[in-house]
Design a protein around this motif. Structure first.
Motif, short mmCIF file in Angstrom:
data_model
loop_
_atom_site.label_atom_id
_atom_site.label_comp_id
_atom_site.label_asym_id
_atom_site.label_seq_id
_atom_site.Cartn_x
_atom_site.Cartn_y
_atom_site.Cartn_z
N ARG A 4 0.84 -1.20 0.00
CA ARG A 4 0.00 0.00 0.00
C ARG A 4 0.88 1.25 0.00
NH1 ARG A 4 -5.00 -0.25 3.55
NH2 ARG A 4 -6.04 -2.02 2.66
N VAL A 5 0.51 2.20 -0.87
CA VAL A 5 1.25 3.45 -0.97
C VAL A 5 0.27 4.61 -0.87
CG1 VAL A 5 2.82 4.84 -2.38
CG2 VAL A 5 2.95 2.32 -2.48
N LEU A 6 0.55 5.52 0.05
CA LEU A 6 -0.24 6.74 0.19
C LEU A 6 0.54 7.85 -0.50
CD1 LEU A 6 -2.75 8.17 1.38
CD2 LEU A 6 -1.34 8.70 3.38
N VAL A 7 -0.11 8.54 -1.44
CA VAL A 7 0.52 9.62 -2.19
C VAL A 7 -0.13 10.93 -1.78
CG1 VAL A 7 0.99 10.56 -4.49
CG2 VAL A 7 0.89 8.07 -4.16
N VAL A 8 0.71 11.89 -1.36
CA VAL A 8 0.24 13.22 -0.96
C VAL A 8 0.75 14.20 -2.00
CG1 VAL A 8 0.12 14.93 0.87
CG2 VAL A 8 0.41 12.50 1.45
N GLU A 9 -0.15 14.72 -2.81
CA GLU A 9 0.21 15.59 -3.93
C GLU A 9 -0.97 16.50 -4.23
OE1 GLU A 9 1.54 17.68 -6.58
OE2 GLU A 9 3.02 16.08 -6.41
N ASP A 48 2.42 1.05 3.35
CA ASP A 48 3.77 0.51 3.48
C ASP A 48 4.79 1.57 3.07
OD1 ASP A 48 3.16 -2.36 4.13
OD2 ASP A 48 2.04 -2.14 2.25
N LEU A 49 4.32 2.61 2.36
CA LEU A 49 5.17 3.70 1.89
C LEU A 49 4.33 4.96 1.79
CD1 LEU A 49 7.87 4.75 0.56
CD2 LEU A 49 6.87 4.03 -1.62
N LEU A 50 4.93 6.09 2.14
CA LEU A 50 4.30 7.40 1.98
C LEU A 50 5.12 8.18 0.97
CD1 LEU A 50 2.28 9.63 3.01
CD2 LEU A 50 4.11 10.32 4.53
N ILE A 51 4.46 8.68 -0.06
CA ILE A 51 5.10 9.55 -1.04
C ILE A 51 4.48 10.93 -0.87
CG2 ILE A 51 5.45 10.04 -3.49
CD1 ILE A 51 5.23 7.00 -3.98
N THR A 52 5.33 11.95 -0.66
CA THR A 52 4.79 13.29 -0.48
C THR A 52 5.53 14.32 -1.30
OG1 THR A 52 4.17 14.99 1.12
CG2 THR A 52 6.19 13.78 1.58
#
Length: 134
Positions: A4-9, A48-52
Motif C-alpha cells: 500500500r502506498v499513500l501519495v500526498v500531492e 507501506d510507503l508514503l510519497i509526499t
C-alpha cells in the motif's frame, strides 16, 4: 498482497500519474491532495510507503514528514519525497527532515518506480529485511 502506498500531492494531474503508475506496477495506491489530511488518512489506510510532495498548500511536505516521524503509529513508514527542488542543499534538507529518499520533478518514470521498489521490501523478504527502507 499488494503493498500500500499513500501519495500526498496537491496537483491533480501529478496525483493521478503517481497513483496510476503505482497501480500499473501492482501497488495499491491511494491519493490525498492536502497534507493536513495525510496523517489521519495514513492511520486508516496503513500504507507501506508514503510519497509526499514537498510544496503543499496549508502544510509543507517538511511539516508532514515531521508529523509522521513524530507519530508512534506512523514513524516507521518509509517516506519518498517528490520535489521540484534538486540542489544538494535541498536533498540534505529533505533527508534531515526524515525522508528516506527523494526524486525530483519532472519525474523519470523508471527511476520513480525503482525508488519505490528500493524502499519497500519484496513480498518474499521478511518484514524489515530491506536496509534501504530504514
Amino acid at each position: 498482497m499488494a503493498k500500500r502506498v499513500l501519495v500526498v500531492e496537491d496537483n491533480e494531474l501529478n496525483l493521478k500519474l503517481f497513483c496510476d503508475l503505482l497501480r500499473a506496477h501492482g501497488f495499491e495506491a491511494e491519493g490525498v491532495r492536502d497534507g493536513r489530511e495525510a496523517a489521519m488518512r495514513a492511520r486508516a489506510f496503513r500504507p507501506d510507503l508514503l510519497i509526499t510532495d514537498i510544496q503543499l498548500p496549508h502544510m509543507s511536505g517538511y511539516d508532514l514528514i515531521a508529523q509522521v516521524r513524530g507519530d508512534l503509529m506512523l514513524r516507521d513508514i518509509p517516506i519518498l519525497a517528490v520535489t521540484a527542488y534538486a540542489s544538494r542543499a535541498d536533498e540534505e534538507r529533505i533527508r534531515t527532515a526524515g525522508a528516506n529518499a527523494y526524486v525530483s520533478k519532472p519525474i523519470a518514470l523508471a527511476a520513480f518506480v525503482a525508488q519505490v521498489n528500493a524502499l519497500l521490501p519484496s513480498s518474499e523478504e521478511p518484514q524489515g529485511a530491506n536496509p534501504a527502507a530504514r
